[in-house]
Design a protein around this motif. Structure first.
Motif, short mmCIF file in Angstrom:
data_model
loop_
_atom_site.label_atom_id
_atom_site.label_comp_id
_atom_site.label_asym_id
_atom_site.label_seq_id
_atom_site.Cartn_x
_atom_site.Cartn_y
_atom_site.Cartn_z
N ILE A 186 45.10 35.12 35.96
CA ILE A 186 45.87 35.03 34.66
C ILE A 186 46.21 36.33 33.91
O ILE A 186 47.14 36.11 33.41
CB ILE A 186 44.55 34.21 33.97
CG1 ILE A 186 44.45 32.82 34.65
CG2 ILE A 186 45.07 34.08 32.42
CD1 ILE A 186 43.29 32.26 34.30
N HIS A 187 45.72 37.28 33.99
CA HIS A 187 45.79 38.46 33.27
C HIS A 187 47.33 39.19 33.89
O HIS A 187 48.00 39.56 33.36
CB HIS A 187 44.87 39.69 33.57
CG HIS A 187 43.70 39.38 32.63
ND1 HIS A 187 43.62 39.57 31.09
CD2 HIS A 187 42.40 39.32 32.68
CE1 HIS A 187 42.66 39.43 30.59
NE2 HIS A 187 41.67 39.33 31.63
N ARG A 188 47.34 38.96 35.15
CA ARG A 188 48.72 39.21 35.80
C ARG A 188 49.85 38.53 35.27
O ARG A 188 50.70 39.09 34.96
CB ARG A 188 48.35 39.33 37.39
CG ARG A 188 49.52 39.92 38.33
CD ARG A 188 49.61 39.74 39.75
NE ARG A 188 50.56 39.75 40.36
CZ ARG A 188 51.52 39.10 40.47
NH1 ARG A 188 51.33 37.68 40.00
NH2 ARG A 188 52.50 39.26 41.24
N SER A 189 49.53 37.15 35.40
CA SER A 189 50.72 36.37 34.92
C SER A 189 50.99 36.71 33.42
O SER A 189 52.21 36.49 33.27
CB SER A 189 50.25 34.69 35.17
OG SER A 189 50.11 34.50 36.72
N ALA A 190 49.99 36.74 32.77
CA ALA A 190 50.17 37.14 31.35
C ALA A 190 51.09 38.19 30.80
O ALA A 190 51.96 38.18 30.22
CB ALA A 190 48.92 37.12 30.51
N ASP A 191 50.84 39.23 31.89
CA ASP A 191 51.61 40.53 31.67
C ASP A 191 53.04 40.21 32.17
O ASP A 191 53.91 40.77 31.45
CB ASP A 191 51.09 41.69 32.85
CG ASP A 191 49.94 42.42 32.04
OD1 ASP A 191 49.70 42.13 30.89
OD2 ASP A 191 49.21 43.12 33.10
N LEU A 192 53.19 39.60 33.19
CA LEU A 192 54.66 39.18 33.54
C LEU A 192 55.33 38.31 32.52
O LEU A 192 56.55 38.56 32.36
CB LEU A 192 54.59 38.39 35.06
CG LEU A 192 54.04 39.36 36.07
CD1 LEU A 192 53.97 38.42 37.12
CD2 LEU A 192 55.42 40.26 36.51
N LEU A 193 54.50 37.46 31.89
CA LEU A 193 55.00 36.34 30.84
C LEU A 193 55.26 37.09 29.55
O LEU A 193 55.70 36.42 28.51
CB LEU A 193 54.38 35.23 30.97
CG LEU A 193 54.20 34.29 32.13
CD1 LEU A 193 53.45 33.30 32.10
CD2 LEU A 193 55.77 33.63 32.45
N ASP A 194 54.48 38.10 29.52
CA ASP A 194 54.58 39.23 28.33
C ASP A 194 53.80 38.21 27.03
O ASP A 194 54.23 38.15 25.92
CB ASP A 194 56.11 39.35 27.67
CG ASP A 194 56.02 40.61 27.08
OD1 ASP A 194 55.33 41.21 26.77
OD2 ASP A 194 57.44 40.55 26.24
N VAL A 195 52.72 37.95 27.46
CA VAL A 195 51.68 37.24 26.71
C VAL A 195 50.41 37.83 26.41
O VAL A 195 49.82 38.66 27.40
CB VAL A 195 51.18 35.99 27.32
CG1 VAL A 195 50.54 35.03 26.43
CG2 VAL A 195 52.72 34.91 27.57
N THR A 196 50.05 38.06 25.28
CA THR A 196 48.83 38.73 24.94
C THR A 196 47.72 37.97 24.99
O THR A 196 47.48 36.64 24.59
CB THR A 196 48.70 39.24 23.50
OG1 THR A 196 50.19 40.07 23.12
CG2 THR A 196 47.52 40.31 23.18
N ILE A 197 46.66 38.35 25.88
CA ILE A 197 45.54 37.50 26.10
C ILE A 197 44.31 38.41 26.23
O ILE A 197 44.30 39.55 26.92
CB ILE A 197 45.54 36.65 27.55
CG1 ILE A 197 44.54 35.67 27.68
CG2 ILE A 197 45.77 37.65 28.75
CD1 ILE A 197 44.85 34.48 28.66
N ASP A 198 43.14 38.04 25.59
CA ASP A 198 41.88 38.78 25.66
C ASP A 198 40.95 38.32 27.02
O ASP A 198 41.29 37.06 27.47
CB ASP A 198 41.21 38.92 24.40
CG ASP A 198 40.59 37.87 24.06
OD1 ASP A 198 40.26 36.88 24.97
OD2 ASP A 198 40.17 37.67 22.71
N PRO A 199 40.13 39.23 27.35
CA PRO A 199 39.41 38.66 28.74
C PRO A 199 38.69 37.29 28.36
O PRO A 199 38.56 36.68 29.37
CB PRO A 199 38.42 39.94 28.62
CG PRO A 199 38.87 41.23 28.24
CD PRO A 199 39.72 40.32 26.97
#
Ligand SMILES: Nc1ncnc2c1ncn2[C@@H]1O[C@H](COP(=O)(O)OP(=O)(O)OP(=O)(O)O)[C@@H](O)[C@H]1O
Length: 360
Positions: A204-217
């Protein structure tokens, strides 16, 4: 890469559920962008990765084509992704097709004879290939040769056709359905397991980076816990939560935002959706937890037998919420607890039915 777009729809088509493991149209469009491109980027499946790494490195050192690889496991666990990684690591082109697209041996002969040396042929749903095609594949895998039959009846002749060495990557959700002669011709067989929540958090963190989405742990953990052990579901839930965060908040995903979004989509804390809960609720409230026959349970839920048996039950069984017994379907104590209900005798876990399933 070369997609065989003559492939008819297969049983990996969308099942229309947010937590369904089969790919839907939107998944297909975005999955290409989210797929890891190398073994190092591929999250989890440590043993498979380590073994495959050895197989590929050894082949590269020998300057040879890699052995045929069989990948088995549930939909959405990364079989297509791994096949593309195999091609990338071998610096080879890849051709993608599926068992149901190969109805005649001639279809397979056409594909095999157009492969380049060292090419990876990815055959999804290999257990659904026709019998004559399967038999042609035996010889192609072992001797890199096929016999093309020309003509019919007594005048038919077999013309041998040499093939360039290639690597077949077969994928199946049902390894047990493969005939042993086919299974035995794979030099390397890997079974893909469901992912641990921690691994899905990394996806999820990897995909969020690729989609340019901010997500916390905590936001990632919340989505991972509802993803049914499947990266495809993690990525899909992430996209829905991103929509919610964008429309209802400042775009950043936290635990509260993830929980509130997934409440809207009716995916609860354990990853159950409305259908799963309807089956459990009928089993508990109408039949006292069972045993009850599948047909009766399906009528009570207002769904087809097949939908209950093939769509809802596998995950409920995997989660230890429902058992299939010779006398019928039976709820486990965990099912009572999950829906916050008390079993008839009043013993065991449970509550007053007011459980907060969504944690929002
Ligand atoms: N180990 C992984 N690390 C990161 N992302 C992954 C991993 N495995 C799968 N994914 C992601 O999950 C999605 C689905 O993966 P993939 O299409 O490879 O699954 P599959 O097993 O081939 O499914 P199907 O059986 O339905 O064809 C892809 O977007 C991919 O990016």
């Amino acid at each position: 890469m070369n997609w065989d777009d003559t492939a008819p729809p297969t049983d990996t088509d969308a099942d229309g559920r947010l937590v369904g493991a089969a790919a839907d149209g939107e998944d297909q469009a975005v999955e290409a962008a989210l797929r890891p491109k190398s073994l190092a980027e591929f999250v989890g499946q440590e043993r498979v990765r380590e073994q495959l790494d050895l197989v590929l490195k050894a082949a590269r050192q020998r300057g040879a084509t890699a052995d045929h690889v069989l990948l088995s496991g549930a939909p959405g666990l990364g079989k297509t992704t791994l096949s593309m990684i195999i091609a990338a690591e071998m610096e080879a082109p890849i051709r993608i097709t599926s068992g149901p697209a190969i109805q005649h041996a001639g279809d397979l002969a056409a594909i095999l004879s157009s492969l380049q040396e060292g090419e990876v042929l990815f055959l999804d749903e290999i257990h659904r290939m026709s019998r004559p095609a399967e038999e042609m594949l035996y010889m192609a895998m072992e001797d890199f040769r096929v016999d093309v039959i020309v003509g019919k009846g007594p005048g038919a002749t077999a013309i041998p056709l040499e093939l360039p060495p290639f690597t077949l990557v077969g994928a199946t959700t049902r390894a047990g359905l493969l005939p042993p002669p086919l299974r035995d011709r794979f030099g390397f067989t890997a079974h893909m397991e469901f992912y641990e929540p921690g691994e899905l958090e990394r996806v999820i963190h990897r995909s969020a980076d690729l989609l340019d989405v901010t997500i916390d742990p905590d936001g990632a953990a919340e989505i991972a816990g509802r993803s049914r052990g499947t990266p495809r579901i993690s990525n899909r839930l992430l996209r829905r939560v991103r929509d919610y965060a964008q429309v209802k908040a400042d775009g950043a995903i936290t635990r509260d935002i993830a929980a509130a979004a997934l409440k809207v989509y009716e995916v609860d804390k354990r990853g159950l959706d409305r259908l799963d809960r309807a089956v459990l609720a009928a089993l508990l409230k109408l039949f006292g937890g069972g045993p009850v026959g599948l047909s009766t349970l399906s009528v009570a839920v207002g769904e087809e037998r097949e939908t209950v048996e093939e769509v809802a039950e596998p995950f409920l069984v995997r989660e230890g919420l429902l058992a299939r017994t010779p006398r019928g379907r039976v709820a486990t104590p965990a099912a009572w607890a999950h829906l916050g209900l008390v079993p008839p005798q009043g013993a065991g876990p449970g509550g007053n039915g007011q459980q907060d399933l969504f944690g929002a």
